[in-house]
Design an enzyme around this catalytic site. Structure first.
Site, PDB file in Angstrom:
ATOM      1  N   LYS A  83       0.851  -1.189   0.000  1.00  0.00           N
ATOM      2  CA  LYS A  83       0.000   0.000   0.000  1.00  0.00           C
ATOM      3  C   LYS A  83       0.886   1.238   0.000  1.00  0.00           C
ATOM      4  CE  LYS A  83      -4.363   1.182   2.304  1.00  0.00           C
ATOM      5  NZ  LYS A  83      -5.104   1.006   3.570  1.00  0.00           N
TER       6      LYS A  83
HETATM    7  O1  G3P Z   1      -9.354   2.124   4.222  1.00  0.00           O
HETATM    8  C1  G3P Z   1      -9.040   3.385   4.692  1.00  0.00           C
HETATM    9  C2  G3P Z   1      -9.622   3.576   6.028  1.00  0.00           C
HETATM   10  O2  G3P Z   1      -8.907   2.869   6.983  1.00  0.00           O
HETATM   11  C3  G3P Z   1      -9.781   4.973   6.428  1.00  0.00           C
HETATM   12  O3  G3P Z   1     -10.970   5.012   7.084  1.00  0.00           O
HETATM   13  O4  G3P Z   1     -12.628   5.882   8.643  1.00  0.00           O
HETATM   14  O5  G3P Z   1     -10.162   6.318   9.009  1.00  0.00           O
HETATM   15  O6  G3P Z   1     -11.392   7.454   7.170  1.00  0.00           O
HETATM   16  P1  G3P Z   1     -11.304   6.246   8.030  1.00  0.00           P
END
Ligand code: G3P
Length: 217
Positions: A83
């Site tokens: 990633k």
């Molecule tokens: O896949 C990306 C994710 O981990 C981010 O999610 O909720 O932290 O914006 P969030």
């Protein structure tokens, strides 16, 4: 549509995996911190559990160091997906690592132009962050739609991995648009089963069944 689970918690992954709900896993530095685990160890464990792509994120910001980290992460197992952040250096690393046959997930995508660059650099997956766009009063689904149109216009094979999914509606909207994959926290995937009419209907059936006085077993 493929379901990836956005967590580094082995127990949570295993529960959904047992139900056949897990096509892959995504992690990031914040999720590794939350798990309290060593990135190399936990990534290996996840890869042993889940045969699909398992994203592990580099933390270097300069291309050569990203490539070195990506190679080390990819040595953990054949299903590791490296990633990389959507920066110019990340795109350089994407070109090199995808050229070596490694799966690459380009993350932190917030515009269709960024997604276009990632596809041209050979990304296996592009991760547009829906929830974080919604957080600043933009429409994350508009981004998924734009990327879908652009990739289809030119036949790019990069898979759209809708990320930063915060709700069951995000999953539904991503499926309607035709995102290839969603990655969501386990609680969001589990919440998809909920419907008040299911609960109400089941309560009625149970009440009526009790009145019959019958047993099946
Ligand atoms: O896949 C990306 C994710 O981990 C981010 O999610 O909720 O932290 O914006 P969030």
């Amino acid at each position: 549509m493929k379901f990836f689970v956005d967590t580094a918690e082995i127990d949570e992954i295993a529960e959904l995996h047992d139900l056949g709900m897990v096509d892959g896993v995504t992690t990031n530095p914040s999720l590794i911190l939350k798990s309290g685990r060593d990135i190399l160890e936990v990534t290996k464990e996840i890869c042993e559990l889940v045969p699909g792509p398992v994203s592990a994120e580099v933390v270097a910001t300069e291309a050569d160091a990203m490539i070195a980290e990506g190679r080390k992460l990819a040595e953990i197992a054949s299903n590791v997906t490296v990633k990389l952040p959507l920066t110019w250096d990340g795109l350089k690393a994407c070109k090199v690592l995808s050229g070596e046959g490694k799966m690459v997930n380009v993350t932190l995508c917030f515009s269709a132009n960024q997604a276009l660059l990632a596809a041209k650099a050979g990304a296996t997956f592009i991760s547009p962050f829906i929830g974080r766009l919604d957080d600043i009063n933009l429409d994350g689904m508009d981004l998924i739609q734009d990327i879908r149109v652009i990739y289809d216009n030119y036949g790019f094979e990069t898979q759209i991995l809708a990320a930063s999914i915060r709700s069951a509606n995000h999953v539904l909207d991503s499926a309607r648009i035709g995102a290839d994959v969603i990655t969501a926290p386990p609680k969001v995937i589990k919440s998809m089963v909920n419907h008040p009419l299911t609960d109400k209907g089941l309560a009625q059936f149970m009440a009526d069944w009790a009145k019959t006085g019958q047993d099946i077993l």
